[in-house]
Design a protein around this motif. Structure first.
Motif, PDB file in Angstrom:
ATOM      1  N   GLY A 144       0.773  -1.233   0.000  1.00  0.00           N
ATOM      2  CA  GLY A 144       0.000   0.000   0.000  1.00  0.00           C
ATOM      3  C   GLY A 144       0.804   1.281   0.000  1.00  0.00           C
ATOM      4  N   ILE A 145       2.076   1.211  -0.386  1.00  0.00           N
ATOM      5  CA  ILE A 145       2.934   2.402  -0.412  1.00  0.00           C
ATOM      6  C   ILE A 145       2.994   2.945  -1.832  1.00  0.00           C
ATOM      7  N   LYS A 146       2.740   4.230  -1.994  1.00  0.00           N
ATOM      8  CA  LYS A 146       2.686   4.833  -3.319  1.00  0.00           C
ATOM      9  C   LYS A 146       4.074   5.017  -3.926  1.00  0.00           C
ATOM     10  N   ILE A 147       4.122   4.835  -5.240  1.00  0.00           N
ATOM     11  CA  ILE A 147       5.354   5.067  -5.999  1.00  0.00           C
ATOM     12  C   ILE A 147       5.038   6.085  -7.085  1.00  0.00           C
ATOM     13  N   ARG A 148       5.673   7.239  -7.030  1.00  0.00           N
ATOM     14  CA  ARG A 148       5.468   8.256  -8.047  1.00  0.00           C
ATOM     15  C   ARG A 148       6.332   7.924  -9.263  1.00  0.00           C
ATOM     16  N   MET A 149       5.709   7.853 -10.419  1.00  0.00           N
ATOM     17  CA  MET A 149       6.429   7.574 -11.656  1.00  0.00           C
ATOM     18  C   MET A 149       6.822   8.900 -12.314  1.00  0.00           C
ATOM     19  N   GLN A 150       8.049   8.982 -12.779  1.00  0.00           N
ATOM     20  CA  GLN A 150       8.572  10.190 -13.408  1.00  0.00           C
ATOM     21  C   GLN A 150       9.098   9.837 -14.794  1.00  0.00           C
ATOM     22  N   ARG A 151       8.581  10.481 -15.811  1.00  0.00           N
ATOM     23  CA  ARG A 151       8.976  10.181 -17.187  1.00  0.00           C
ATOM     24  C   ARG A 151      10.322  10.819 -17.523  1.00  0.00           C
ATOM     25  N   THR A 152      11.102  10.108 -18.324  1.00  0.00           N
ATOM     26  CA  THR A 152      12.343  10.659 -18.869  1.00  0.00           C
ATOM     27  C   THR A 152      12.352  10.450 -20.369  1.00  0.00           C
ATOM     28  N   ILE A 153      12.978  11.359 -21.086  1.00  0.00           N
ATOM     29  CA  ILE A 153      13.076  11.224 -22.539  1.00  0.00           C
ATOM     30  C   ILE A 153      14.394  10.575 -22.942  1.00  0.00           C
ATOM     31  N   TYR A 154      15.281  10.367 -21.964  1.00  0.00           N
ATOM     32  CA  TYR A 154      16.604   9.846 -22.282  1.00  0.00           C
ATOM     33  C   TYR A 154      16.573   8.319 -22.337  1.00  0.00           C
ATOM     34  N   ARG A 155      17.265   7.776 -23.320  1.00  0.00           N
ATOM     35  CA  ARG A 155      17.244   6.342 -23.560  1.00  0.00           C
ATOM     36  C   ARG A 155      18.582   5.701 -23.193  1.00  0.00           C
ATOM     37  N   THR A 156      18.511   4.472 -22.723  1.00  0.00           N
ATOM     38  CA  THR A 156      19.716   3.710 -22.438  1.00  0.00           C
ATOM     39  C   THR A 156      19.616   2.368 -23.166  1.00  0.00           C
ATOM     40  N   HIS A 157      20.651   1.587 -23.046  1.00  0.00           N
ATOM     41  CA  HIS A 157      20.629   0.233 -23.607  1.00  0.00           C
ATOM     42  C   HIS A 157      21.260  -0.698 -22.579  1.00  0.00           C
ATOM     43  N   ALA A 158      20.432  -1.508 -21.936  1.00  0.00           N
ATOM     44  CA  ALA A 158      20.933  -2.414 -20.900  1.00  0.00           C
ATOM     45  C   ALA A 158      21.757  -3.533 -21.519  1.00  0.00           C
ATOM     46  N   VAL A 159      22.688  -4.055 -20.724  1.00  0.00           N
ATOM     47  CA  VAL A 159      23.473  -5.212 -21.145  1.00  0.00           C
ATOM     48  C   VAL A 159      22.916  -6.431 -20.419  1.00  0.00           C
ATOM     49  N   ASP A 160      22.184  -7.259 -21.139  1.00  0.00           N
ATOM     50  CA  ASP A 160      21.599  -8.469 -20.565  1.00  0.00           C
ATOM     51  C   ASP A 160      22.404  -9.711 -20.924  1.00  0.00           C
ATOM     52  N   VAL A 161      22.921  -9.743 -22.158  1.00  0.00           N
ATOM     53  CA  VAL A 161      23.689 -10.882 -22.650  1.00  0.00           C
ATOM     54  C   VAL A 161      24.935 -10.347 -23.359  1.00  0.00           C
ATOM     55  N   PRO A 162      25.956 -11.188 -23.571  1.00  0.00           N
ATOM     56  CA  PRO A 162      27.203 -10.715 -24.196  1.00  0.00           C
ATOM     57  C   PRO A 162      27.000  -9.992 -25.526  1.00  0.00           C
ATOM     58  N   ALA A 163      26.002 -10.386 -26.299  1.00  0.00           N
ATOM     59  CA  ALA A 163      25.777  -9.753 -27.601  1.00  0.00           C
ATOM     60  C   ALA A 163      25.424  -8.278 -27.474  1.00  0.00           C
ATOM     61  N   ILE A 189      26.938  -6.096 -25.757  1.00  0.00           N
ATOM     62  CA  ILE A 189      28.154  -5.281 -25.683  1.00  0.00           C
ATOM     63  C   ILE A 189      28.431  -4.610 -27.025  1.00  0.00           C
ATOM     64  N   ASP A 190      28.321  -5.363 -28.114  1.00  0.00           N
ATOM     65  CA  ASP A 190      28.590  -4.806 -29.449  1.00  0.00           C
ATOM     66  C   ASP A 190      27.665  -3.642 -29.753  1.00  0.00           C
ATOM     67  N   GLU A 191      26.388  -3.784 -29.397  1.00  0.00           N
ATOM     68  CA  GLU A 191      25.422  -2.723 -29.683  1.00  0.00           C
ATOM     69  C   GLU A 191      25.714  -1.484 -28.832  1.00  0.00           C
ATOM     70  N   VAL A 192      26.060  -1.687 -27.571  1.00  0.00           N
ATOM     71  CA  VAL A 192      26.381  -0.553 -26.698  1.00  0.00           C
ATOM     72  C   VAL A 192      27.619   0.180 -27.208  1.00  0.00           C
ATOM     73  N   GLU A 193      28.626  -0.565 -27.636  1.00  0.00           N
ATOM     74  CA  GLU A 193      29.827   0.083 -28.177  1.00  0.00           C
ATOM     75  C   GLU A 193      29.489   0.886 -29.428  1.00  0.00           C
ATOM     76  N   ARG A 194      28.620   0.322 -30.261  1.00  0.00           N
ATOM     77  CA  ARG A 194      28.216   1.043 -31.477  1.00  0.00           C
ATOM     78  C   ARG A 194      27.500   2.340 -31.117  1.00  0.00           C
ATOM     79  N   LEU A 195      26.597   2.269 -30.156  1.00  0.00           N
ATOM     80  CA  LEU A 195      25.833   3.449 -29.750  1.00  0.00           C
ATOM     81  C   LEU A 195      26.739   4.502 -29.112  1.00  0.00           C
ATOM     82  N   MET A 196      27.688   4.047 -28.292  1.00  0.00           N
ATOM     83  CA  MET A 196      28.609   4.997 -27.659  1.00  0.00           C
ATOM     84  C   MET A 196      29.496   5.695 -28.689  1.00  0.00           C
TER      85      MET A 196
END
Length: 249
Positions: A215-234, A236-243
């Motif tokens: 029953g505890i409230k969580i205020r959601m705050q929108r952001t326009i900035y995007r990231t790319h999480a690293v979940d699996v080894p593959a 890494i290549d995409e993050v390096e490309r984006l950087m």
């Protein structure tokens, strides 16, 4: 308002062992994250919270803070709660706000931290603020994307890895992508550890459902900035490309 940013990280990962120390353009993933968080002028201190000595030694060798925590934590929020307690005792200090930054988001934008902190100055009674972003094509049906639906005041109603809200006419209705960048008042983070784990939290493997089910409230705050999480080894290549692409813009 004194603000601490904590980055929970551990080496054990079924899909990507030793992920926090994975090299991205000559730096570990954790080094990228710490350096980006330090760019936010609203953050007073940054530390990595971990149960692995190898991570401690790596972060300290870079000149940054690291805190050893228990290896029994199931939730990143619980790890952060222990870490802030250790830091406050060792530093003989206290923090008003604790921001949890995920240890697999090497493209974390410092402006995202400013976004998640903003509501606290606007509404002093808030306990928890969770960042969210617009869902991108292909994410709605992905279990790796935690969807959040909100009430008219911007508070979270529910979070799920399933495609919510459901639609009877086949048209996807707007929901948000919950991000792992969450800011807690110090007392709220402590309370999280004192609350019993809840059925939906366990079923969905989403920390913040513990607060919602109690029953505890969580205020959601929108952001326009995007990231790319690293979940699996593959990833890494995409993050390096984006950087590299961002560096040339």
């Amino acid at each position: 308002m004194k603000v601490l940013a904590l980055i929970p990280a551990r080496l054990a990962s079924t899909r990507f062992p030793n992920k926090p120390l994975a090299q991205i353009l000559g730096k570990s993933m954790l080094q990228h994250i710490v350096e980006r968080v330090l760019l936010c002028t609203e953050i007073d201190s940054v530390a990595v919270a971990t149960c692995d000595q190898e991570i401690i030694e790596h972060i300290v060798s870079l000149g940054y803070k690291a805190v050893m925590t228990s290896n029994t934590h199931e939730r990143a929020s619980d790890r952060c709660a222990e870490a802030v307690d250790v830091l406050e005792k060792s530093e003989k200090s206290s923090y008003d706000i604790v921001v949890m930054v995920q240890g697999d988001e090497p493209m974390t934008d410092p402006r995202m931290l400013s976004d998640v902190l903003r509501p606290f100055s606007e509404q002093p009674k808030l306990d928890v603020v969770n960042l969210y972003a617009d869902i991108q094509p292909g994410e709605f049906n992905s279990p790796n994307c935690v969807k959040v639906v909100m009430d008219l005041a911007g508070n979270a109603l529910y979070m799920s890895r399933a495609a919510i809200p459901d639609s009877q006419d086949g048209v996807e209705r707007p929901s948000g992508k919950q991000l792992g960048l969450i800011a807690f008042r110090r007392e709220a983070l402590q309370r999280f550890t004192e609350l019993a784990a809840t059925p939906l939290e366990i079923n969905e493997s989403v920390d913040m459902l513990r607060f919602l089910e109690h029953g505890i409230k969580i205020r959601m705050q929108r952001t326009i900035y995007r990231t790319h999480a690293v979940d699996v080894p593959a990833d890494i290549d995409e993050v390096e490309r984006l950087m590299q692409s961002a560096a040339h813009d």
